[in-house]
Structure formats: structure tokens, C-alpha cells
Design a protein around this motif. Structure first.
Motif, PDB file in Angstrom:
ATOM      1  N   LYS A  62      -4.700  23.096 -19.555  1.00 39.84           N
ATOM      2  CA  LYS A  62      -3.496  23.782 -20.745  1.00 39.84           C
ATOM      3  C   LYS A  62      -3.351  24.969 -20.275  1.00 39.84           C
ATOM      4  CE  LYS A  62      -3.972  22.663 -25.336  1.00 39.84           C
ATOM      5  NZ  LYS A  62      -4.911  22.210 -26.648  1.00 39.84           N
TER       6      LYS A  62
ATOM      7  N   VAL B  78      11.426  15.133 -31.254  1.00 40.37           N
ATOM      8  CA  VAL B  78      10.138  14.674 -30.816  1.00 40.37           C
ATOM      9  C   VAL B  78      10.025  14.783 -29.065  1.00 40.37           C
ATOM     10  CG1 VAL B  78       8.561  12.682 -30.412  1.00 40.37           C
ATOM     11  CG2 VAL B  78       9.718  13.133 -32.601  1.00 40.37           C
TER      12      VAL B  78
ATOM     13  N   PRO C 200      -3.544  21.314 -33.921  1.00 39.48           N
ATOM     14  CA  PRO C 200      -4.306  22.139 -34.917  1.00 39.48           C
ATOM     15  C   PRO C 200      -3.960  23.510 -34.434  1.00 39.48           C
ATOM     16  CG  PRO C 200      -6.036  21.022 -33.968  1.00 39.48           C
ATOM     17  CD  PRO C 200      -4.924  20.179 -33.453  1.00 39.48           C
TER      18      PRO C 200
ATOM     19  N   ARG D  74      -9.693  11.974 -21.502  1.00 39.75           N
ATOM     20  CA  ARG D  74      -9.372  12.026 -22.990  1.00 39.75           C
ATOM     21  C   ARG D  74      -8.076  12.435 -22.892  1.00 39.75           C
ATOM     22  NH1 ARG D  74      -8.775  15.657 -26.497  1.00 39.75           N
ATOM     23  NH2 ARG D  74      -9.251  17.364 -25.134  1.00 39.75           N
ATOM     24  N   GLN D  75      -7.562  13.375 -22.484  1.00 38.52           N
ATOM     25  CA  GLN D  75      -6.244  14.129 -22.622  1.00 38.52           C
ATOM     26  C   GLN D  75      -5.308  13.194 -22.134  1.00 38.52           C
ATOM     27  OE1 GLN D  75      -5.302  18.298 -22.511  1.00 38.52           O
ATOM     28  NE2 GLN D  75      -3.064  17.749 -21.769  1.00 38.52           N
TER      29      GLN D  75
ATOM     30  N   ASN E 139      -1.783  25.620 -28.582  1.00 36.34           N
ATOM     31  CA  ASN E 139      -1.001  24.983 -29.338  1.00 36.34           C
ATOM     32  C   ASN E 139      -0.146  25.822 -30.291  1.00 36.34           C
ATOM     33  OD1 ASN E 139      -2.966  22.934 -28.506  1.00 36.34           O
ATOM     34  ND2 ASN E 139      -3.931  22.638 -30.381  1.00 36.34           N
TER      35      ASN E 139
ATOM     36  N   HIS F 286     -10.759  21.860 -28.312  1.00 32.10           N
ATOM     37  CA  HIS F 286     -10.617  21.772 -27.037  1.00 32.10           C
ATOM     38  C   HIS F 286     -10.075  23.180 -26.096  1.00 32.10           C
ATOM     39  CE1 HIS F 286     -12.465  17.779 -27.204  1.00 32.10           C
ATOM     40  NE2 HIS F 286     -11.388  17.562 -28.020  1.00 32.10           N
TER      41      HIS F 286
ATOM     42  N   LYS G  86      16.002   4.551 -22.376  1.00 32.98           N
ATOM     43  CA  LYS G  86      15.141   5.545 -22.701  1.00 32.98           C
ATOM     44  C   LYS G  86      13.390   4.886 -23.041  1.00 32.98           C
ATOM     45  CE  LYS G  86      14.244   9.221 -26.125  1.00 32.98           C
ATOM     46  NZ  LYS G  86      12.968   8.839 -26.535  1.00 32.98           N
TER      47      LYS G  86
ATOM     48  N   LEU H 154       2.285  21.498 -18.338  1.00 37.56           N
ATOM     49  CA  LEU H 154       1.332  20.459 -17.650  1.00 37.56           C
ATOM     50  C   LEU H 154       1.763  20.006 -16.325  1.00 37.56           C
ATOM     51  CD1 LEU H 154       0.685  18.119 -20.571  1.00 37.56           C
ATOM     52  CD2 LEU H 154      -0.817  19.512 -19.640  1.00 37.56           C
TER      53      LEU H 154
ATOM     54  N   SER I  24       0.012  11.824 -33.114  1.00 41.37           N
ATOM     55  CA  SER I  24       0.257  11.530 -34.569  1.00 41.37           C
ATOM     56  C   SER I  24       1.622  11.258 -34.956  1.00 41.37           C
ATOM     57  CB  SER I  24       0.176  12.886 -35.294  1.00 41.37           C
ATOM     58  OG  SER I  24       0.776  13.861 -34.690  1.00 41.37           O
TER      59      SER I  24
ATOM     60  N   ASN J 146       5.637  20.963 -24.600  1.00 43.77           N
ATOM     61  CA  ASN J 146       4.432  20.770 -24.257  1.00 43.77           C
ATOM     62  C   ASN J 146       3.825  20.448 -23.164  1.00 43.77           C
ATOM     63  OD1 ASN J 146       2.278  18.412 -24.477  1.00 43.77           O
ATOM     64  ND2 ASN J 146       1.501  19.736 -25.653  1.00 43.77           N
TER      65      ASN J 146
ATOM     66  N   GLN K   3      -4.845   9.781 -23.790  1.00 44.67           N
ATOM     67  CA  GLN K   3      -4.150  10.007 -25.116  1.00 44.67           C
ATOM     68  C   GLN K   3      -2.598   9.953 -24.974  1.00 44.67           C
ATOM     69  OE1 GLN K   3      -4.769  13.429 -28.107  1.00 44.67           O
ATOM     70  NE2 GLN K   3      -6.662  12.332 -27.970  1.00 44.67           N
ATOM     71  N   HIS K   4      -2.300  10.861 -23.721  1.00 50.60           N
ATOM     72  CA  HIS K   4      -0.888  10.843 -23.652  1.00 50.60           C
ATOM     73  C   HIS K   4      -0.098   9.736 -23.225  1.00 50.60           C
ATOM     74  CE1 HIS K   4       1.914  13.879 -21.241  1.00 50.60           C
ATOM     75  NE2 HIS K   4       2.669  13.008 -21.982  1.00 50.60           N
TER      76      HIS K   4
ATOM     77  N   VAL L 248      -3.752  11.422 -38.227  1.00 49.04           N
ATOM     78  CA  VAL L 248      -4.449  11.078 -36.916  1.00 49.04           C
ATOM     79  C   VAL L 248      -5.785  10.443 -37.139  1.00 49.04           C
ATOM     80  CG1 VAL L 248      -6.284  12.823 -35.581  1.00 49.04           C
ATOM     81  CG2 VAL L 248      -4.055  13.630 -36.289  1.00 49.04           C
TER      82      VAL L 248
HETATM   83  N1  BYC Z   1      -2.008  13.604 -32.503  1.00 46.58           N
HETATM   84  O1  BYC Z   1      -8.609  20.236 -29.732  1.00 46.58           O
HETATM   85  P1  BYC Z   1      -7.205  20.049 -29.969  1.00 46.58           P
HETATM   86  C1  BYC Z   1       5.530  12.055 -26.119  1.00 46.58           C
HETATM   87  C2  BYC Z   1      -6.483  15.748 -31.937  1.00 46.58           C
HETATM   88  S1  BYC Z   1       4.081  11.803 -25.829  1.00 46.58           S
HETATM   89  C3  BYC Z   1      -3.201  13.002 -32.576  1.00 46.58           C
HETATM   90  O2  BYC Z   1      -6.219  21.047 -30.082  1.00 46.58           O
HETATM   91  P2  BYC Z   1      -6.357  19.273 -27.040  1.00 46.58           P
HETATM   92  C4  BYC Z   1       6.720  11.025 -26.096  1.00 46.58           C
HETATM   93  C5  BYC Z   1      -7.117  16.207 -30.466  1.00 46.58           C
HETATM   94  O3  BYC Z   1      -7.060  14.865 -29.642  1.00 46.58           O
HETATM   95  C6  BYC Z   1       3.374  12.854 -26.875  1.00 46.58           C
HETATM   96  N2  BYC Z   1      -4.388  13.407 -32.260  1.00 46.58           N
HETATM   97  O4  BYC Z   1      -6.978  18.824 -28.801  1.00 46.58           O
HETATM   98  C7  BYC Z   1       6.340   9.579 -25.858  1.00 46.58           C
HETATM   99  C8  BYC Z   1      -8.736  16.497 -30.691  1.00 46.58           C
HETATM  100  O5  BYC Z   1      -9.286  15.278 -31.171  1.00 46.58           O
HETATM  101  P3  BYC Z   1     -10.220  14.323 -30.020  1.00 46.58           P
HETATM  102  C9  BYC Z   1       1.793  13.055 -26.593  1.00 46.58           C
HETATM  103  C10 BYC Z   1      -4.231  15.149 -31.943  1.00 46.58           C
HETATM  104  O6  BYC Z   1      -6.361  18.083 -26.518  1.00 46.58           O
HETATM  105  C11 BYC Z   1       7.367   8.573 -26.048  1.00 46.58           C
HETATM  106  C12 BYC Z   1      -8.361  17.127 -31.954  1.00 46.58           C
HETATM  107  O7  BYC Z   1      -6.988  16.757 -32.729  1.00 46.58           O
HETATM  108  N3  BYC Z   1       1.859  14.256 -25.923  1.00 46.58           N
HETATM  109  O8  BYC Z   1       6.120  13.158 -26.257  1.00 46.58           O
HETATM  110  O9  BYC Z   1      -6.765  20.471 -26.461  1.00 46.58           O
HETATM  111  C13 BYC Z   1       8.668   9.025 -26.658  1.00 46.58           C
HETATM  112  C14 BYC Z   1      -8.239  18.507 -31.745  1.00 46.58           C
HETATM  113  O10 BYC Z   1      -7.410  19.112 -31.079  1.00 46.58           O
HETATM  114  C15 BYC Z   1      -2.865  15.769 -32.097  1.00 46.58           C
HETATM  115  C16 BYC Z   1       0.585  14.695 -25.016  1.00 46.58           C
HETATM  116  O11 BYC Z   1      -0.329  13.798 -24.934  1.00 46.58           O
HETATM  117  C17 BYC Z   1      -1.691  14.991 -32.351  1.00 46.58           C
HETATM  118  N4  BYC Z   1      -0.417  15.431 -32.298  1.00 46.58           N
HETATM  119  O12 BYC Z   1      -4.720  19.506 -27.723  1.00 46.58           O
HETATM  120  C18 BYC Z   1       8.890  10.388 -26.916  1.00 46.58           C
HETATM  121  C19 BYC Z   1       0.578  15.674 -24.203  1.00 46.58           C
HETATM  122  N5  BYC Z   1      -2.799  17.056 -31.725  1.00 46.58           N
HETATM  123  O13 BYC Z   1      -9.700  14.084 -28.828  1.00 46.58           O
HETATM  124  C20 BYC Z   1       8.089  11.299 -26.584  1.00 46.58           C
HETATM  125  C21 BYC Z   1      -0.865  16.119 -23.580  1.00 46.58           C
HETATM  126  C22 BYC Z   1      -4.345  17.113 -31.434  1.00 46.58           C
HETATM  127  O14 BYC Z   1     -11.386  15.627 -29.750  1.00 46.58           O
HETATM  128  N6  BYC Z   1      -1.737  16.506 -24.416  1.00 46.58           N
HETATM  129  N7  BYC Z   1      -4.944  15.771 -31.530  1.00 46.58           N
HETATM  130  O15 BYC Z   1     -11.035  13.460 -30.818  1.00 46.58           O
HETATM  131  C23 BYC Z   1      -1.801  17.839 -24.955  1.00 46.58           C
HETATM  132  O16 BYC Z   1      -1.064  18.610 -24.451  1.00 46.58           O
HETATM  133  C24 BYC Z   1      -3.068  17.862 -25.841  1.00 46.58           C
HETATM  134  O17 BYC Z   1      -4.123  16.921 -25.613  1.00 46.58           O
HETATM  135  C25 BYC Z   1      -2.700  18.263 -27.239  1.00 46.58           C
HETATM  136  C26 BYC Z   1      -4.028  18.563 -28.143  1.00 46.58           C
HETATM  137  C27 BYC Z   1      -1.793  19.555 -27.381  1.00 46.58           C
HETATM  138  C28 BYC Z   1      -1.847  17.100 -27.736  1.00 46.58           C
END
Ligand code: BYC
Length: 320
Positions: A216, A127, A199, A35-36, A220, A206, A70, A138, A108, A134, A39-40, A270
Motif C-alpha cells: 500500500k 464505486v 477502517p 489475502r489482499q 485508508n 494491516h 463493463k 497499486l 463491503s 484506491n 480479496q480484490h 463486512v
Molecule cells: N470490505 O487492515 P485493513 C472494485 C477488512 S473492487 C471488506 O485496513 P487492508 C470494483 C480487511 O480485509 C474493490 N473488508 O486492511 C469491482 C481486514 O480484514 P482481514 C475492492 C474490508 O487490506 C467491480 C480488516 O478489514 N478493491 O472496486 O490493509 C465493479 C482491516 O482492514 C474492507 C480492493 O480490493 C472493505 N471495504 O486495507 C466496480 C483493492 N476494508 O483481511 C468496482 C485492494 C477493509 O484482516 N485492496 N476490510 O480479515 C486494498 O487496497 C486493501 O485491501 C483495502 C483494505 C484498502 C481494501
């Protein structure tokens, strides 16, 4: 010999070592990672759109070359991340299908429009700055392929953040109109960047489990605070104002205090109803359909290399 796989998994996590693709892992750990990481990956490739939008309109050849590099980097990040997800037993085609049918999310932040050239500066500075906060932790994620992929991604994100800062620095020090354009971009991108971290901890579904598993490393809210503390002095250096009157240093906490976040806006975006959600997804699906011939050609070429004799009988070029 019977090995207790669950205990072995837990020992690896407790020792802060890496879980590798062939290791046993609980199904819920695997599902969380898919999932993560997916989504990333989706965020990286959808994130190409708001910036790709400015490639033909960049104000100079140099700016255009930098922006193209870029945006290509973002495509590369998507590739590393889809590859990391594939080590968990899911195919890239499956993940793309889940994105296109709205069953998996992307960040988002990429549902906001890039209205002026200064937005390219604000996206890079804010961004990518948020992305670095963030994503650096990782690099120590408990799943090996994800952690290793993040090392190179973070190096490239640092360059991205600096180029954004530099665009804004030039605009801010330029004419009054250029300074106003930079300020307007920062006014529009600040709060969405703050929301990117997800959030609040008490609303995060999660976080707790992901932190127990070492996916993680910080919550957050911790990462959001780190980003704000890092960015306020940079805004001063840029001579730009962050659009939050409550932003002030708190000696007791050793952090900047900040104003309330509009969580209704976050969830609206979202859940598919932000300014650009429909446009982003439609453009992604169209690009996928239009690119079918490239995938077909690459597949045919790979098959030909694997078996050079196949399909050549009767070809006029076979003997050439
Ligand atoms: N947008 O339990 P939580 C970049 C969802 S790429 C949408 O805290 P988690 C870049 C979350 O999925 C940027 N949805 O979740 C690229 C969950 O829903 P589900 C992306 C969001 O996973 C190009 C629900 O809310 N970076 O930087 O523990 C050009 C509850 O949230 C968002 C990554 O993906 C959001 N913002 O923590 C320039 C980094 N936030 O799935 C730049 C890796 C939360 O249950 N990901 N949700 O339906 C992470 O670190 C974590 O997945 C997050 C969320 C901190 C984003």
C-alpha cells in the motif's frame, strides 16, 4: 556463494524495485499479498452481480451494450488478479473455495442492492471512482505481477467511472422524476462508497506493515480524503447533493471536512450481515456449480490439444 535473501528482499523494497515471483520473500509478505489480491479478485467477480442485475433492464440498446462491456471487464479484472495471486503459489480453486466458505472477504460495497437504473450511474461514478483512487497507487505496488495487472485494470476503471457519471448527468438534467431518482441513488451509495476505503488508520490492522513493504502506498484515510476532495466538485457539476451536511471546504487543511462514518454499519456488512451478503454468496456458489461443465470441457480440450492422439482411438470422427 551464500546470499542473504532477507537483506536482498529489503534492498529491493528500499530501492523501490519490484519483487518477482521467483524472488525470496518473507512468508508474511506472501500471505499479505495473497489475502489482499484474492480479496480484490473476489470483489471484482462478486461486483458483477449488482450491475449484471440491470443488463436486461437497461433503458436502451446502447446502455445495454455499454453495461455488458463493463460487467465483462470486471470478469477480466478477476482473471488478471487470480492469475497474479497464483504466482504466489496458491491455486485459483483454493481461493474460490475460501471465498465460497466465507474464509476470505470481498469488498463491503457489493452487499448493497441496485434498486433503480440510477444506481448503475451511482455505482459507476462513486464505486468505480473510489476504486480508481484506491487502485492507481497499486500500479506501484512492490509485487511485480500485481502492479502490472493494475495498470490495465485502472485504465478500464476510468472508462467505468465516466460512464457512471454520464448516466447520472443525463438523469440529473432530465425530468423532475429522473433527477429525483439520481439523487436517491447518490443518497444511498455515498456512505457505503466512503466506507470502501476500509477502517480508519488507527483501526487498520494491516496498513502499517503493508506500507512498509510498499504494497500500500497511502493509508485508508489518505485515500478516502482524496476521493472526497475529488468527488465534491463533480457532484456540483452534476447538480446533485451529497448526503452529508458536515461536508465543507476547510481552508486550513486544504481538504473537505466530512461527517462521522457509521462504522457499526461497515463492520456489520463486512461480517456477513449486510443487505445482500447471503444473496451474493449464494448466487456465486450457484454460478460456480452450474459452470462445472464449462470448466470440465475446457480442461478436456486443453488435454486434447496437449496430446492430440489421446482418446481418439475408435472415434468415428478421428479420421475426419
Ligand atoms: N470490505 O487492515 P485493513 C472494485 C477488512 S473492487 C471488506 O485496513 P487492508 C470494483 C480487511 O480485509 C474493490 N473488508 O486492511 C469491482 C481486514 O480484514 P482481514 C475492492 C474490508 O487490506 C467491480 C480488516 O478489514 N478493491 O472496486 O490493509 C465493479 C482491516 O482492514 C474492507 C480492493 O480490493 C472493505 N471495504 O486495507 C466496480 C483493492 N476494508 O483481511 C468496482 C485492494 C477493509 O484482516 N485492496 N476490510 O480479515 C486494498 O487496497 C486493501 O485491501 C483495502 C483494505 C484498502 C481494501
Amino acid at each position: 556463494m551464500i546470499v542473504d535473501w532477507e537483506a536482498e528482499f529489503q534492498r529491493t523494497i528500499d530501492a523501490d524495485s519490484r519483487i518477482e515471483p521467483r524472488d525470496h520473500m518473507p512468508e508474511s509478505y506472501r500471505a499479505t499479498l495473497i489475502r489482499q489480491i484474492a480479496q480484490h479478485a473476489h470483489s471484482e467477480i462478486i461486483g458483477m452481480q449488482p450491475e449484471g442485475n440491470w443488463i436486461t433492464r437497461a433503458p436502451s440498446l446502447k446502455r445495454k451494450a455499454i453495461l455488458m462491456a463493463k460487467v465483462q471487464d470486471e470478469a477480466g479484472h478477476g482473471l488478471y488478479l487470480y492469475s497474479a495471486a497464483e504466482t504466489l503459489g496458491v491455486s485459483r480453486d483454493q481461493l474460490i473455495e475460501l471465498l465460497h466458505t466465507g474464509r476470505q472477504k470481498y469488498s463491503s460495497i457489493f452487499n448493497y442492492p441496485t434498486l433503480t437504473w440510477a444506481d448503475i450511474g451511482a455505482v459507476g461514478w462513486l464505486v468505480d471512482g473510489a476504486a480508481i483512487c484506491n487502485q492507481v497507487p497499486l500500479c506501484r505496488c512492490s509485487y511485480g505481477p500485481y502492479a502490472r495487472g493494475m495498470v490495465r485494470i485502472c485504465k478500464e476503471e476510468s472508462f467505468h467511472q465516466r460512464q457512471g457519471f454520464e448516466i447520472l448527468r443525463v438523469l440529473s438534467a432530465g425530468t423532475a422524476a429522473q433527477h429525483a431518482m439520481a439523487q436517491d441513488a447518490v443518497d444511498r451509495w455515498w456512505w457505503p462508497a466512503i466506507m470502501m476505503f476500509g477502517p480508519t488508520d488507527d483501526e487498520s490492522t494491516h496498513s502499517q506493515q503493508s506500507m512498509t513493504w510498499g504494497i500500500k502506498r497511502f493509508s485508508n484515510d489518505e485515500l478516502r480524503q482524496r476521493f472526497i476532495d475529488m468527488t465534491v466538485p463533480q457532484a456540483d457539476a452534476l447538480d446533485l447533493t451529497l448526503p452529508d451536511p458536515a461536508l465543507r471546504w476547510n481552508d486550513e487543511r486544504g481538504h473537505y471536512d466530512f461527517g462521522p462514518i457509521d462504522w457499526a454499519e461497515f463492520w456489520q456488512v463486512v461480517n456477513g450481515d449486510g443487505p445482500c451478503n447471503r444473496q451474493r454468496l449464494a448466487q456465486r456458489v450457484a454460478a460456480h456449480v452450474e459452470g462445472a461443465w464449462v470448466r470440465d470441457a475446457a480442461t478436456a480440450y486443453a488435454a486434447k490439444r496437449a496430446d492430440p492422439g489421446a482418446g481418439q482411438a475408435g472415434s468415428s470422427t478421428a479420421a475426419a
